[in-house]
Design a protein around this motif. Structure first.
Motif, short mmCIF file in Angstrom:
data_model
loop_
_atom_site.label_atom_id
_atom_site.label_comp_id
_atom_site.label_asym_id
_atom_site.label_seq_id
_atom_site.Cartn_x
_atom_site.Cartn_y
_atom_site.Cartn_z
N VAL A 35 55.43 48.84 38.99
CA VAL A 35 54.93 49.36 39.70
C VAL A 35 53.72 50.22 39.75
O VAL A 35 52.45 50.47 39.95
N TRP A 36 53.68 51.48 39.20
CA TRP A 36 52.63 51.85 38.40
C TRP A 36 51.83 51.24 38.25
O TRP A 36 50.94 51.19 38.17
N GLY A 37 52.08 50.16 36.79
CA GLY A 37 51.36 49.67 36.23
C GLY A 37 50.21 48.88 36.47
O GLY A 37 48.91 48.34 36.51
N ILE A 38 50.77 48.19 37.89
CA ILE A 38 49.73 47.48 38.45
C ILE A 38 49.62 47.84 39.37
O ILE A 38 48.34 47.06 39.88
N MET A 39 49.94 48.80 39.62
CA MET A 39 48.92 49.96 40.97
C MET A 39 47.56 49.78 40.25
O MET A 39 46.96 49.65 40.34
N ASN A 40 48.23 50.25 38.77
CA ASN A 40 46.21 50.99 37.84
C ASN A 40 45.93 49.77 37.36
O ASN A 40 44.82 49.22 37.61
N ALA A 41 46.07 48.95 37.70
CA ALA A 41 45.17 47.66 37.60
C ALA A 41 44.44 46.88 38.80
O ALA A 41 43.90 46.47 38.10
N PHE A 42 45.41 46.93 39.64
CA PHE A 42 44.52 46.95 41.03
C PHE A 42 43.77 47.86 41.07
O PHE A 42 42.12 47.33 41.87
N LEU A 43 43.89 48.94 41.03
CA LEU A 43 42.63 50.14 40.73
C LEU A 43 41.51 49.90 39.94
O LEU A 43 40.74 49.96 40.20
N ASN A 44 41.87 49.07 39.22
CA ASN A 44 40.74 49.10 37.46
C ASN A 44 40.20 47.72 38.28
O ASN A 44 38.66 47.59 38.57
N ILE A 45 40.91 46.63 39.02
CA ILE A 45 40.01 46.13 39.42
C ILE A 45 38.75 46.01 40.36
O ILE A 45 38.00 45.50 41.06
N ALA A 46 39.39 46.91 41.37
CA ALA A 46 38.91 47.31 42.52
C ALA A 46 37.72 48.32 42.36
O ALA A 46 36.69 48.09 42.18
N GLU A 47 37.93 49.01 40.57
CA GLU A 47 36.66 49.96 40.87
C GLU A 47 36.28 49.29 40.00
O GLU A 47 34.30 49.48 39.96
N LYS A 48 35.79 48.24 38.65
CA LYS A 48 34.56 47.44 38.05
C LYS A 48 34.31 45.65 38.75
O LYS A 48 33.73 45.36 38.24
N GLN A 49 35.25 45.28 40.38
CA GLN A 49 34.63 44.12 41.20
C GLN A 49 34.99 43.39 39.97
O GLN A 49 33.97 42.09 40.28
N ASP A 50 35.89 43.31 39.50
CA ASP A 50 36.02 42.89 38.37
C ASP A 50 37.23 41.77 38.02
O ASP A 50 38.24 42.77 37.67
N THR A 51 37.78 40.73 38.29
CA THR A 51 39.56 40.26 38.22
C THR A 51 39.22 39.58 36.93
O THR A 51 40.51 39.07 36.43
N SER A 52 38.67 40.29 35.09
CA SER A 52 38.87 39.13 34.02
C SER A 52 40.13 40.02 33.32
O SER A 52 40.80 40.99 34.25
N LEU A 53 40.69 39.44 32.30
CA LEU A 53 41.78 39.84 31.58
C LEU A 53 41.40 41.28 31.17
O LEU A 53 42.93 42.02 30.97
N THR A 54 40.37 41.45 30.76
CA THR A 54 40.01 42.28 29.86
C THR A 54 40.63 44.30 30.94
O THR A 54 40.24 44.80 30.30
N ASN A 55 40.20 43.55 32.18
CA ASN A 55 40.41 44.75 33.47
C ASN A 55 42.05 45.08 34.07
O ASN A 55 41.99 46.42 33.75
N VAL A 56 42.67 43.79 33.23
CA VAL A 56 44.20 44.00 34.14
C VAL A 56 44.97 44.10 33.28
O VAL A 56 46.60 44.35 33.28
N ALA A 57 44.94 43.35 31.76
CA ALA A 57 46.08 43.12 30.70
C ALA A 57 46.61 44.71 29.80
O ALA A 57 48.25 44.70 29.69
N GLY A 58 45.33 45.53 29.87
CA GLY A 58 45.84 46.30 29.70
C GLY A 58 47.47 47.74 30.92
O GLY A 58 48.50 48.09 30.42
N PRO A 59 46.92 47.42 31.85
CA PRO A 59 47.85 47.93 33.27
C PRO A 59 49.23 46.85 32.93
O PRO A 59 50.03 47.47 33.29
N ILE A 60 48.85 46.22 32.57
CA ILE A 60 50.04 44.95 32.77
C ILE A 60 51.22 44.97 32.02
O ILE A 60 52.55 44.69 31.58
N ALA A 61 50.52 45.42 30.40
CA ALA A 61 50.92 45.75 29.42
C ALA A 61 51.94 46.75 29.50
O ALA A 61 52.94 46.59 29.25
#
Length: 88
Positions: A35-61
């Motif tokens: 849950v913490w990693g997915i939350m960080n992925a969503f925070l990265n999406i909100a912060e950068k306004q971009d849903t690219s793989l580079t923004n979410v791959a790290g937190p999802i991993a």
């Protein structure tokens, strides 16, 4: 001799509580990490306004790794708990 056997059996049974605790709690710790990693992925999406793989791959991993570590701890604990309980 029966008294000593009973004493040793009680000591072993007390130690089984640790395995039972790890087996039951570790999946929830892994789930919390997920849950913490997915939350960080969503925070990265909100912060950068971009849903690219580079923004979410790290937190999802990290989330998948946390889930895996929870299972790595829980599965052997449950297996050995069952084995030792059966032997006891």
């Amino acid at each position: 001799m029966d008294s000593q056997i009973a004493h040793e059996t009680d000591e072993i049974a007390e130690r089984l509580n640790f395995l039972a605790t790890v087996g039951s709690v570790a999946p929830f710790v892994g789930l919390f990490g997920t849950v913490w990693g997915i939350m960080n992925a969503f925070l990265n999406i909100a912060e950068k306004q971009d849903t690219s793989l580079t923004n979410v791959a790290g937190p999802i991993a990290e989330a998948l790794f946390a889930t895996g570590m929870g299972l790595v701890a829980a599965i052997p604990a449950v297996i050995f708990y069952n084995k030792f309980t059966g032997d006891l």
